[in-house]
Design an enzyme around this catalytic site. Sequence first.
Site, mmCIF file in Angstrom:
data_model
loop_
_atom_site.group_PDB
_atom_site.id
_atom_site.type_symbol
_atom_site.label_atom_id
_atom_site.label_comp_id
_atom_site.label_asym_id
_atom_site.label_seq_id
_atom_site.Cartn_x
_atom_site.Cartn_y
_atom_site.Cartn_z
ATOM 1 N N CYS A 54 0.803 -1.226 0.000
ATOM 2 C CA CYS A 54 0.000 0.000 0.000
ATOM 3 C C CYS A 54 0.835 1.275 0.000
ATOM 4 O O CYS A 54 0.289 2.374 -0.044
ATOM 5 C CB CYS A 54 -0.951 -0.005 1.194
ATOM 6 S SG CYS A 54 -1.966 -1.490 1.247
ATOM 7 N N LYS A 111 -10.240 7.620 1.988
ATOM 8 C CA LYS A 111 -10.578 6.218 1.728
ATOM 9 C C LYS A 111 -12.033 5.913 2.072
ATOM 10 O O LYS A 111 -12.585 4.906 1.620
ATOM 11 C CB LYS A 111 -9.635 5.294 2.497
ATOM 12 C CG LYS A 111 -8.208 5.294 1.936
ATOM 13 C CD LYS A 111 -7.302 4.324 2.678
ATOM 14 C CE LYS A 111 -5.934 4.202 2.025
ATOM 15 N NZ LYS A 111 -5.085 5.384 2.164
ATOM 16 N N HIS A 116 -2.908 8.036 5.694
ATOM 17 C CA HIS A 116 -3.115 6.692 5.152
ATOM 18 C C HIS A 116 -4.515 6.229 5.563
ATOM 19 O O HIS A 116 -5.241 5.685 4.745
ATOM 20 C CB HIS A 116 -2.043 5.739 5.674
ATOM 21 C CG HIS A 116 -2.042 4.414 4.982
ATOM 22 N ND1 HIS A 116 -1.956 4.291 3.613
ATOM 23 C CD2 HIS A 116 -2.121 3.148 5.472
ATOM 24 C CE1 HIS A 116 -1.995 3.007 3.291
ATOM 25 N NE2 HIS A 116 -2.091 2.297 4.400
ATOM 26 N N HIS A 125 -9.862 1.718 -0.278
ATOM 27 C CA HIS A 125 -8.402 1.584 -0.190
ATOM 28 C C HIS A 125 -7.918 0.947 -1.489
ATOM 29 O O HIS A 125 -8.162 -0.229 -1.744
ATOM 30 C CB HIS A 125 -8.033 0.724 1.013
ATOM 31 C CG HIS A 125 -6.556 0.685 1.301
ATOM 32 N ND1 HIS A 125 -5.614 1.276 0.475
ATOM 33 C CD2 HIS A 125 -5.850 0.115 2.313
ATOM 34 C CE1 HIS A 125 -4.413 1.081 0.969
ATOM 35 N NE2 HIS A 125 -4.523 0.381 2.084
ATOM 36 N N GLU A 158 -1.246 5.686 13.432
ATOM 37 C CA GLU A 158 -0.945 6.873 12.631
ATOM 38 C C GLU A 158 -1.226 8.138 13.439
ATOM 39 O O GLU A 158 -0.450 9.103 13.388
ATOM 40 C CB GLU A 158 -1.760 6.877 11.330
ATOM 41 C CG GLU A 158 -1.368 8.016 10.393
ATOM 42 C CD GLU A 158 -1.962 7.906 9.004
ATOM 43 O OE1 GLU A 158 -1.521 8.664 8.116
ATOM 44 O OE2 GLU A 158 -2.878 7.073 8.793
ATOM 45 N N PHE A 163 1.827 -3.321 4.029
ATOM 46 C CA PHE A 163 2.180 -4.625 4.587
ATOM 47 C C PHE A 163 3.676 -4.858 4.386
ATOM 48 O O PHE A 163 4.275 -4.415 3.410
ATOM 49 C CB PHE A 163 1.405 -5.735 3.875
ATOM 50 C CG PHE A 163 -0.019 -5.906 4.352
ATOM 51 C CD1 PHE A 163 -0.545 -5.142 5.379
ATOM 52 C CD2 PHE A 163 -0.843 -6.855 3.760
ATOM 53 C CE1 PHE A 163 -1.850 -5.315 5.805
ATOM 54 C CE2 PHE A 163 -2.147 -7.046 4.179
ATOM 55 C CZ PHE A 163 -2.657 -6.271 5.201
#
Length: 426
Positions: free
Chosen positions: A181, A350, A318, A355, A329, A414
């Site tokens: 991502c 998002k 994010h 996403h 975050e 990830f």
Amino acid sequence: MIIEGLFFKIQGEYVYRVVVTGMGMVSALGLNKGDSFKAITEGKCGIKRISLFDAGSFPVNIAAEITDFKPEEVMEAKEIKKADRFIQLGLKASREAMEDSGLLCGNGKIDEALADNFGISSSAGIGGLGNIERNSITCFEKGPRRISPFFVPSALVNMLGGFTSIEFGLKGPNVASVTACAAGTHAIIEAAKTIMIGEVDKMLVVASESTICPVGIGGFAAMKALSDRNDEPQKASRPFDRERNGFVMGEGAGALVLEEYESAKARGAKIYAELVGFGESGDANHITTPAPEGEGAFRAMSAALKMANIRIDYINAHGTSTAYNDLFETMALKKVFGNKESVPPVSSTKGQIGHCLGAAGGIEAVISIMAMDKGILPPTINHEFPDPECDLDYVPNTARDVKISSVMSNSFGFGGTNGVVIFKRL
């Protein structure tokens, strides 16, 4: 960072300045950047029941799917079978960005004189997953001789750059980022580095993803990463909200033309923004869970802020709508800015477009720059139940008109891979 005309200075070294001169975007809310951004700022949501396949028996059957895209708009009919959907979406966004830059000739390609000095940096988190799935089924059910001869080249992540470079005649460096991502943001950083060291003076960045297929939805659902709020698709993605319970898969593409500053100025190009900071880091902690308290995110943001050395007016987070990402975050933002009160407005888009995995960084960079260009902070929709641990100004539910001179865009993936970019108005 010290700007000195043609160059800026980073840690004692002079490098070429990098600006953005073209942008394009395809999302579940629009097939171009204008329609997408307008719908995002209006708080609209592109999440709906999946129609690309029958997801009725799946634990999750919603996604931010693009329903009105026609591949024949970007490729000849006979060529469509050679390119996975993520490549087709990437071509669509790239065409908009290249046209926006004013660098295309009447034949739809760049001037041959520019070709060697114009590269491409592409990205996807997974690439042609749907193609891999379909051809695997064919192999097992009908035998290896029935596998499509176009299977491998249509599924490879770097074929996004391959197809796109051919489309426009780009003969400079052709590189690809495959960092989950964070891939879209890393593609921007790689392109910027290439220009900064003087290898070329123009780079097209394209980040694209399309993994709304049975194995994609099924795989992420098996990880318990997706929201299963199937009866309320429009409320399923709720970044930083106390009731969040997973992200919603999206698909789409974002594209940016990056150019050396003097080159852009000399040709009278419209300059949207200058890229003045970036940071990258690794968590070295867990394959899917962010480092505790967002330690890796903190280091990436710290590096970007140190390089840019400017005040930040807006942060596109994010913000995935997952428990750990949103919490960590938030914690990292407080730490990097010193305290809660010093953190500028933050929002996650998002909730509107899902996403988009490896495309997210590219799309969100375009959104961030458009927010700065138009003076509008995109909202974080579905922020109905404040989480006491996520207590920043997330621009809840409604867009905000504010003069913005600088923006930061975060991407975390990830494998513990993090990327952050900072743009400023010239």
